[in-house]
Design an enzyme around this catalytic site. Structure first.
Site, short mmCIF file in Angstrom:
data_model
loop_
_atom_site.label_atom_id
_atom_site.label_comp_id
_atom_site.label_asym_id
_atom_site.label_seq_id
_atom_site.Cartn_x
_atom_site.Cartn_y
_atom_site.Cartn_z
CG HIS A 111 30.84 13.92 3.56
ND1 HIS A 111 30.55 12.60 3.79
CD2 HIS A 111 31.95 13.93 2.79
CE1 HIS A 111 31.45 11.84 3.19
NE2 HIS A 111 32.31 12.62 2.58
N GLY A 127 23.64 11.91 -1.57
CA GLY A 127 24.74 12.01 -2.52
C GLY A 127 24.68 10.95 -3.59
CD GLU A 149 30.61 5.16 4.98
OE1 GLU A 149 29.84 4.24 5.30
OE2 GLU A 149 30.76 5.55 3.80
NE ARG A 162 28.67 1.81 -4.83
CZ ARG A 162 28.66 2.85 -3.99
NH1 ARG A 162 27.64 2.99 -3.16
NH2 ARG A 162 29.66 3.72 -3.97
NE ARG A 193 27.56 7.65 7.66
CZ ARG A 193 26.85 6.53 7.68
NH1 ARG A 193 26.43 6.03 8.83
NH2 ARG A 193 26.53 5.90 6.55
CB SER A 245 32.97 12.66 -3.52
OG SER A 245 32.05 11.60 -3.36
CB SER A 246 34.94 7.36 -3.84
OG SER A 246 33.86 7.11 -2.95
CD GLN A 247 28.41 9.72 -2.96
OE1 GLN A 247 28.05 10.84 -3.30
NE2 GLN A 247 27.87 9.10 -1.92
#
EC number: 2.5.1.19
Length: 438
Positions: free
Chosen positions: A343, A97, A316, A33, A388, A168-170
């Site tokens: 994901h 992502g 996540e 970001r 992950r 997705s919040s993305q």
């Protein structure tokens, strides 16, 4: 695009309670970001403690391709970013992502065509939400998933757009990060079920405001499920990047499953990182969690207890929590995470399959997992090119002999050198003289 090795890594079993201090590199989410905001800023800026990993290097390379000057200073983790006129080029998203969802709005501002592609697995990840939103804001785009092309016109109208961000919040963050550079800014309205991983949107909003951007949100009296970014300059800001708390969870879990004690330095007192939720999760499972100044220390219990928890906002963390649950003394129910099927892999199916392949008892539910502890045995743990998933296997391997993890190198996506950090943690523990009792 990158081809990964599928070699097997012998996950080390802890022969003693894990006792160590583990310093983690910077947050991927904050680093990427910060790079976007620095690229669009009104002057040069410096990022200190930036994460250098596959995901962040892909972002750096992409921004350089688009004409942004990025140089290292005093080590790889200090980055000097100099904005410049945006141009066309070819962007490799890998499996990131944040690159495939945050860069298209930037590309729409470029004075040329930008071609996006990524790893083979990335071509199945949903992108039509943000690409259709950009079309609605005036962008010219060919394709609905990787590979796709953005024909930048040097500016973007912006305006109001309605999307379904339940996947997705993305999708929300990607539109907000570049919106101050749009002619009309942007108003993003969400129409759908609850947006997952809301802390990541909070992170985006906080960083925009730190850069002098005016943002209206539902939490500050704005319209429900709506975020508004006003057009205007993005102020250049020098930032110090927090440690990556989601990456820290595997190391804290090591203390929890071995009746050990792990300390992570520089844990922020206040943060928007979802990884901070691990403190309450480990407390609920019976661990002792305490702060001492800037240090966070977890001391594991004699036996972890099961947990019933909604992980919707912190999805996540699911692989770490699933590994903990597989080693607990009672059943666990992980809820609110249906979005994880989109994901790097279908994380719910992957976790169920891998734990069950070791003798576990995991059932997929409509929106999560039910995990009943069972006697686990050794075997191959597939990573699915998912960082992950790989670290979850390493946690299980601390308690179960003979776990071989496929492609541990995929952890370089967010934590290069994971294997060395893990080995160093265990070697520090071996010198304590304490014996494992699990």
């Amino acid at each position: 695009m990158e081809t990964v090795s599928l070699s097997l890594w012998n996950a080390p079993r802890a022969e003693a309670p894990v006792v160590a201090t583990v310093a983690l590199p910077g947050s991927k989410s904050i680093t990427n970001r910060a790079l976007i905001l620095a690229a669009l800023a009104d002057g040069p800026s410096t990022l200190t403690g930036a994460l250098r990993s596959r995901d962040t290097d892909l972002m750096i390379d992409a921004l350089r391709t688009l004409g942004i000057g990025i140089e290292t200073a005093g080590g790889d983790t200090t980055l000097r970013v100099a904005p410049g006129p945006l141009r066309g080029g070819a962007v490799d998203c890998g499996l990131a992502g944040t690159v495939m969802r945050f860069l298209p709005p930037v590309a729409a501002l470029a004075g040329g065509t930008v071609d996006f592609d990524g790893d083979e697995q990335a071509r199945t990840r949903p992108l039509d939400t943000i690409l259709n939103a950009l079309r609605g804001l005036g962008a010219d785009i060919d394709g609905d998933s990787l590979p796709f092309t953005v024909r930048g016109a040097g500016s973007l109208r912006g305006g109001r757009v309605t999307i379904d961000a339940s996947g997705s919040s993305q999708f929300v963050s990607g539109l907000l990060l570049s919106a101050a550079a749009f002619d009309e800014g942007v108003t993003v309205h969400h129409d759908g079920t609850t947006v997952p991983s809301m802390p990541h949107i909070d992170m985006t909003v906080e960083m925009l405001r730190e850069s002098g951007v005016e943002v209206s949100t539902p939490a500050t009296g704005g319209e429900a499920d709506t975020w508004r970014v006003s057009p205007g300059p993005v102020r250049a800001v020098d930032r110090v990047i927090e440690p990556d708390l989601s990456n820290a969870t595997a190391f804290l879990a090591a203390a929890a499953v071995t009746c050990g004690e792990v300390t992570v330095p520089l844990w922020p007192a206040e943060t928007t990182q979802p990884g901070d939720a691990i403190r309450e999760i480990l407390l609920a499972m019976g661990a002792d969690v305490r702060r001492d100044g800037a240090n966070l220390t977890v001391r594991g219990p004699q036996q972890l207890t099961g947990i019933d928890i909604d992980l919707h906002d912190v999805g996540e963390l699911t692989p770490t929590v699933a590994a903990l649950a597989a080693l607990a003394d009672g059943p666990s129910h992980l809820r609110g995470i249906a979005h994880l099927r989109g994901h790097e892999t279908d994380r719910l199916a992957a976790l169920a399959h891998e734990i069950n392949s070791l003798g576990g008892n995991v059932t997929e539910t409509e929106d999560g997992l039910t995990i009943v502890p069972a006697d686990l045995h050794g075997g191959t743990w597939r990573s699915y090119a998912d960082h992950r998933m790989a670290t979850a296997g390493a946690i299980v391997g601390l308690r179960v002999d003979g776990i071989e993890i496929e492609d541990i190198g995929t952890t370089a996506k967010t934590l290069p050198g994971f294997e060395n950090l893990w080995a160093t943690m265990l070697s520090a523990s071996a010198g304590t003289g304490r014996k494992a009792s699990f």
